[in-house]
Design a protein around this motif. Structure first.
Motif, mmCIF file in Angstrom:
data_model
loop_
_atom_site.group_PDB
_atom_site.id
_atom_site.type_symbol
_atom_site.label_atom_id
_atom_site.label_comp_id
_atom_site.label_asym_id
_atom_site.label_seq_id
_atom_site.Cartn_x
_atom_site.Cartn_y
_atom_site.Cartn_z
ATOM 1 N N ARG A 1 -18.015 42.485 -34.385
ATOM 2 C CA ARG A 1 -16.490 41.643 -33.337
ATOM 3 C C ARG A 1 -15.725 42.129 -32.823
ATOM 4 O O ARG A 1 -15.775 43.232 -32.463
ATOM 5 C CB ARG A 1 -16.193 42.665 -35.255
ATOM 6 N N LYS B 1 -7.585 38.653 -34.985
ATOM 7 C CA LYS B 1 -7.106 39.228 -35.941
ATOM 8 C C LYS B 1 -8.468 38.666 -37.446
ATOM 9 O O LYS B 1 -8.484 37.893 -37.308
ATOM 10 C CB LYS B 1 -5.707 38.594 -35.982
ATOM 11 N N PRO B 2 -8.183 40.020 -38.801
ATOM 12 C CA PRO B 2 -8.749 39.299 -40.428
ATOM 13 C C PRO B 2 -8.317 38.026 -39.955
ATOM 14 O O PRO B 2 -7.117 37.557 -40.107
ATOM 15 C CB PRO B 2 -8.351 40.018 -40.612
ATOM 16 N N LYS B 3 -9.507 37.247 -40.814
ATOM 17 C CA LYS B 3 -9.199 35.956 -41.072
ATOM 18 C C LYS B 3 -8.105 35.902 -42.460
ATOM 19 O O LYS B 3 -8.622 37.057 -43.221
ATOM 20 C CB LYS B 3 -10.077 35.120 -41.119
#
Length: 191
Positions: free
Chosen positions: A35, A40-42
């Protein structure tokens, strides 16, 4: 002579092959794509209420009026609605489910209407409480008689008073053991 050297040469080549190339090839590659550390995380949007059957039609006006009239009733009358509907619609009475033998957490306090069933105890333990110092040998002999222990084990059992002498005996057998210990100069109780 040349023939012998030729045979040795051929023989040695077939027995001990020379390793001239790499025996194993290893590729250390990731099984996944790493990653990006800056990403940023989804964030996924979840519906407020999940309904597997899809949207429902709104209730009829009659049902809405009925719910409003029930909501305006005092709490004493509201409590009577459930039993009355069960009686009127002829629903079967709910029976308690037995949880005996299952680990369902801590014990809960039963309601005021329930009475606990008392089971009569069938297996008892005989416990030696104390004994007279002068009758120690007699007590050890009696303990050996009904426990089938050796002299050393029986002596250790008697010396660490209070101790359980025999477990899981019937009431009659426990009373007989208590009488024998009492006659020998000790005090035993049934638990």
């Amino acid at each position: 002579m040349k023939l012998i050297s030729l045979v040795r040469n051929v023989h040695s080549r077939h027995c001990r092959p020379e390793v001239t190339r790499c025996l194993q090839l290893r590729f250390f590659q990731h099984d996944f794509v790493p990653r990006d550390p800056k990403s940023k995380p989804k964030k996924y949007k979840y519906p407020p209420v999940y309904d597997p059957y899809g949207p429902r039609p709104p209730p009829a006006d009659k049902i809405i009026e009925l719910a409003e009239s029930i909501a305006t009733l005092p709490p004493e009358e509201r409590r009577l609605i459930g039993p009355m509907l069960h009686e009127r619609l002829k629903h079967p009475k709910l029976q308690a489910v037995s949880t005996e033998g299952m680990d369902v957490g801590g014990k809960t306090d039963s309601g005021p209407g329930k009475v606990e069933e008392k089971k009569e105890k069938t297996a008892f333990d005989v416990k030696l409480e104390k004994f007279d110092a002068s009758a120690k040998i007699k007590v050890i002999k009696e303990v050996r008689a009904f426990t089938n222990l050796g002299l050393k084990e029986a002596k250790e059992l008697v010396e660490k008073v209070p101790s359980v002498l025999k477990q899981g005996v019937t009431k009659d057998e426990a009373n007989q053991i208590i009488e024998k210990i009492k006659a020998a100069g000790g005090v035993a109780v049934m638990e």
